[in-house]
Structures are given as C-alpha cells and as structure tokens.
Design a protein around this motif. Structure first.
Motif, PDB file in Angstrom:
ATOM      1  N   ALA A   1       0.990  -1.121   0.035  1.00 39.42           N
ATOM      2  CA  ALA A   1      -0.122   0.020  -0.013  1.00 39.42           C
ATOM      3  C   ALA A   1       0.754   1.262  -0.155  1.00 39.42           C
ATOM      4  O   ALA A   1       0.589   2.081   0.888  1.00 39.42           O
ATOM      5  CB  ALA A   1      -1.060   0.026   1.210  1.00 39.42           C
ATOM      6  N   ASP A   2       1.912   1.272  -0.790  1.00 40.15           N
ATOM      7  CA  ASP A   2       3.025   2.492  -0.997  1.00 40.15           C
ATOM      8  C   ASP A   2       2.633   3.229  -2.147  1.00 40.15           C
ATOM      9  O   ASP A   2       3.134   4.325  -2.313  1.00 40.15           O
ATOM     10  CB  ASP A   2       4.259   2.092  -0.614  1.00 40.15           C
ATOM     11  CG  ASP A   2       4.840   1.236  -1.950  1.00 40.15           C
ATOM     12  OD1 ASP A   2       3.748   0.878  -2.676  1.00 40.15           O
ATOM     13  OD2 ASP A   2       5.948   0.877  -2.197  1.00 40.15           O
ATOM     14  N   GLY A   3       1.416   2.872  -2.841  1.00 38.58           N
ATOM     15  CA  GLY A   3       1.532   3.544  -3.868  1.00 38.58           C
ATOM     16  C   GLY A   3       2.151   3.039  -5.444  1.00 38.58           C
ATOM     17  O   GLY A   3       1.760   3.612  -6.303  1.00 38.58           O
ATOM     18  N   ASN A   4       3.093   1.944  -5.208  1.00 37.64           N
ATOM     19  CA  ASN A   4       3.610   1.570  -6.313  1.00 37.64           C
ATOM     20  C   ASN A   4       3.319   0.102  -6.468  1.00 37.64           C
ATOM     21  O   ASN A   4       3.753  -0.832  -5.677  1.00 37.64           O
ATOM     22  CB  ASN A   4       5.116   1.864  -6.004  1.00 37.64           C
ATOM     23  CG  ASN A   4       6.076   1.248  -7.083  1.00 37.64           C
ATOM     24  OD1 ASN A   4       5.500   0.612  -8.340  1.00 37.64           O
ATOM     25  ND2 ASN A   4       7.457   1.073  -7.131  1.00 37.64           N
ATOM     26  N   PRO A   5       2.635  -0.354  -7.607  1.00 36.06           N
ATOM     27  CA  PRO A   5       2.155  -1.649  -7.716  1.00 36.06           C
ATOM     28  C   PRO A   5       3.356  -2.604  -8.335  1.00 36.06           C
ATOM     29  O   PRO A   5       3.083  -3.682  -8.559  1.00 36.06           O
ATOM     30  CB  PRO A   5       0.953  -1.423  -8.854  1.00 36.06           C
ATOM     31  CG  PRO A   5       1.422  -0.388  -9.442  1.00 36.06           C
ATOM     32  CD  PRO A   5       1.966   0.543  -8.427  1.00 36.06           C
TER      33      PRO A   5
END
Length: 450
Positions: free
Chosen positions: A292-296
């Motif tokens: 859930a850090d914005g980087n998939p």
C-alpha cells in the motif's frame, strides 16, 4: 427688489416640482395602467411566458427597440421558424436613470454596493487534487450576491474529498472581497454556501454544498459534522467520503506506512501519493500481498496477473494466503488423521491395549516400523509448517466473510478507535498455529511419552 424675489420663488418652486416629478425609467404598456417592469427584457420575458401558454408551438425570439429606444417589440418564433411576429409593444416611461442605462436590455443598472475591500469569507467551492504539488486547488474567484471575492491562499482551508466520485470533492476556502461587482466567469455561490471567516467562536457554523450539510467548529477546524455525523480527526488522518451511493464520511488513521481501515465492511486503503483508493484487485493492496505504498511494481504479484487474496502478507517473506491454501490441499489427509486422533474417532487396532497400563499382544517389530514411518511423516509435516511460518510477520484476513469489531468514539474533542481490524494481519494465522501446536502435542502423546 420685489420682482427679484418673485423670480427666485418661481425658480425654487420649479426646481422642487421637477425633483418631485423625477422618476426612474420603467417599462409598461402605458404610463397610467398595467404592470411596471424595470427593463424591456423583463417585460418581454413575462410576455413570452404568458403567450407560450396560449401558443405552445411558438418559441422565444428577440427584442427589438424602436422609436429611438423608447419602445420595444417582443418577437416570437413560429413553428415554421419565422420570427417576424411580435406580441405587444412596451414603452419606456420615467425621466431619469440614477445608474448606467443598458441599451441592450433597457435596464437602468445601478452600481452594486459591495462589501469593503478585504472583507473575508469562507466558502464551499469545488476543488481538485493536484498530484504534482500534493495539494487541493480551487477556483481563484467567486461571486457572492453579485460581488467579487478573490481566493486567499494561506487562509482557512479544509478539503472534503469524495473518494468514490472525485467530481463531488469540495473545499472550504478563504476569499476576500475586491470591492467590485463580479465579472463574467466568476463562480456564483449561494449565500448558504459561505460564512464569515472563522473566528474563535466555539459554536459550530453550518453551511451547505449541494445535498450536504457541513457544520464546522470555527475554533477547531478538525472537528465538526458531515450530514449529521460527528468527526474529530488528527492531522495525519485521511478523511473523506468512501463507498458506493452517497457513501460514508470517515477518517482513516495512518498506521505505519499504510493508510488503511475497514469502510462499510471492506478493507480500504488510500494511496497517499495519488490520493486515490487502491483497487481491491491491485498488486499494491495488502489483501493481495501489497504494501500500500502507491507503487504496484514493488510487490510480490505483478500488475495484471494478480491473484486476489494471494501474495505475501505485509513485509514478511513467510506465509501467503495462496501458499496456506495450497499446503492445506497437500496435507489434507494427514491433517484429517491428526484431527481424528485428537477427537478419539479412530478405531481400536486389533491386539492393542484397551485400558491404561494394559499390555498388548500385537507384533512390536511390525508396529515399531509403522511408528518410525509415522515419525518421518510427522517430521516432514513439522518442516512444512515451519517453512510456512518462517519470517511471517503480518498475516492478513483476506477472504474473510465477516468484519472485525471496530468502534470509534470521541473523548474531550479527540477521536479514538478500538479496532481489531488493525491486528487483522496478525490474527490471520492463529488458527493454523493452534492446529500445528495441537498436532505436535498429539504426536508427543502418541509416539514419545512413555
């Protein structure tokens, strides 16, 4: 001297008579009867409305001034498209315009008395999130009661994001009066959508935005109500409307590097980089092993090939939702056998003792070999479980059909949450741990203890 006095008296009387008879321009069918209108445009609007009820196929046309602008025709357009016909003729009466005469509408535009320059208000206006700056951006000028107000960055500001439909996001922003009338392009704001700039008044002040009612504490901007629901958030919380339909206004506290919580029964996470909700099928979602850090692209599963509910949990390198399921299928028969042993559902082996301390009559060498084989299988099973839980630090409850207990409450103006959902990852593996320990205990009782 007497003649001079009479002349002065006459002039004063004439001046007074003129002043008394001076009248603002108005429009009517005649000077002595009928309704008076402030402009030719207004008179024609009324005429068009009444005529359309009689002739519904006709439509509104244009207005035509004649007689040096002192009279007007209200043209109507027929079904065939001809707009030469007209209804009535209005004349302009009165003898003065105290403002500026508008030759296009026949109105006498009186200057608007606007608030003093710098007069400040807080208004609810539509705004958007700028990913580049990480801030919300609103219109730079508004019209309030016909007067212009200009945005004042650095003033009172609060955003109300709608994560289900960003088009409905609005902000409470500070604007200051320019002292002029609003020009073309200024967003018109209803009076119930603005309040004076917040002061130290502790009472809640309520405003509207579309169907929503927002009551804000002018002393503490972090507290208030949204459609009757009370909120009091911390600075690090992420608040907004979540969920389908009209949604729910909720504040999600930041926990570590994540901004996640249960919303309407669904584990919801917000990507703080884009300020958007992370999709449930994203590789970045914790339910799928994401961080859930914005980087998939830095998670175990690849974008576009996500197994929902699979992937490593949290930042641990151990158990995964998918691997737990696969191991359960692989060890199904062995786990069933251990379960039967624990519940006493196995049948007695012929020749085996049926009472404590009773000696059996079966072949010991044969059963010693079976015990050794079973111990080997148990060792393999133990190693499988050990590998399963090695390094596991955050098991997630993905796939769960229910919602863990979560309660929010406010104490002395500060919000708190008691949520078992915060420990959902850790609670996920408890069942397997208990089963594993029970299996070891059963093995100890059966094969080790004298």
């Amino acid at each position: 001297m007497k003649n001079l006095f009479l002349l002065l008296s006459f002039l004063i009387a004439a001046l007074c008579l003129h002043t008394a008879s001076a009248e603002e321009y108005y429009w009517a069918t005649n000077a002595n009867s009928g309704t008076r209108y402030s402009s030719a445009a207004e008179a024609c609007d009324v005429k068009w409305e009444t005529s359309s009820a009689i002739y519904p196929s006709n439509t509104k046309g244009s207005i035509e001034f004649y007689n040096n602008g002192g009279s007007v025709y209200c043209h109507m357009c027929s079904k065939s498209g001809s707009c030469t016909g007209h209804y009535g003729a209005f004349g302009r009466y009165g003898d003065r315009c105290s403002g500026t005469y508008n030759h296009q509408t026949g109105a006498c535009d009186v200057p608007k008395e606007c608030p003093e320059v710098g007069t400040s208000v807080a208004a609810n206006v539509q705004c958007t999130y700028d990913k580049g700056t990480g801030t919300y951006v609103n219109t730079d000028r508004i019209s309030l009661d016909g007067c212009e107000y200009i945005s004042q960055p650095g003033g009172y500001f609060k955003a109300y994001p709608d994560y289900s439909d960003p088009a409905n996001t609005f902000c409470v922003a500070t604007f200051a009066a320019s002292g002029d009338e609003a020009g073309i392009g200024s967003e018109e704001i209803p009076e119930d959508q603005a309040i004076p700039t917040p002061t130290d008044d502790p009472d809640l002040t309520c405003t509207k935005y579309g169907p929503h009612t927002i009551c804000q504490s002018t002393k503490n901007p972090s507290c208030g109500t949204y459609d009757g629901g009370v909120y009091c958030n911390n600075e690090s919380d992420t608040c907004g409307v979540f969920g389908a339909g009209e949604g729910t206004y909720q504040c999600i506290p930041k926990s570590g590097s994540r901004t996640c919580s249960y919303v309407q029964g669904t584990y919801t996470c917000v990507d703080k980089t884009s300020n958007e909700v992370i999709p449930q099928n994203s590789a970045d979602h914790p339910n799928n092993g994401g961080n859930a850090d914005g980087n998939p692209n830095n998670d175990e599963q690849a974008p576009g090939a996500v197994v929902v509910g699979g992937g490593k949990q949290g930042t641990g390198a151990g158990a995964t939702n998918k691997s737990i399921g696969d191991l359960g299928d692989k060890l199904g028969d062995k786990l069933d056998a251990i379960g039967e042993a624990l519940t006493g559902e196995t049948e007695n082996t012929p020749g085996a003792p049926v009472a404590p301390n009773e000696r059996g009559t079966f072949d010991l060498e044969e059963w010693d070999q079976k015990i050794d084989d079973t111990k080997a299988e148990l060792s393999d099973l133990t190693n499988d479980f050990g590998e399963l839980f090695k390094g596991a630090t955050s098991l997630n409850l993905s796939g769960s059909g229910g919602q863990l207990y979560c309660e929010s409450y406010v104490v002395m103006g500060k919000s708190y949450e008691l949520c078992l959902s915060k420990y959902a990852n850790e609670l996920s593996g408890i069942g397997l741990v208990i089963l594993f320990l029970a299996a070891l205990l059963a093995a100890y009782i059966i094969f080790v203890r004298d």
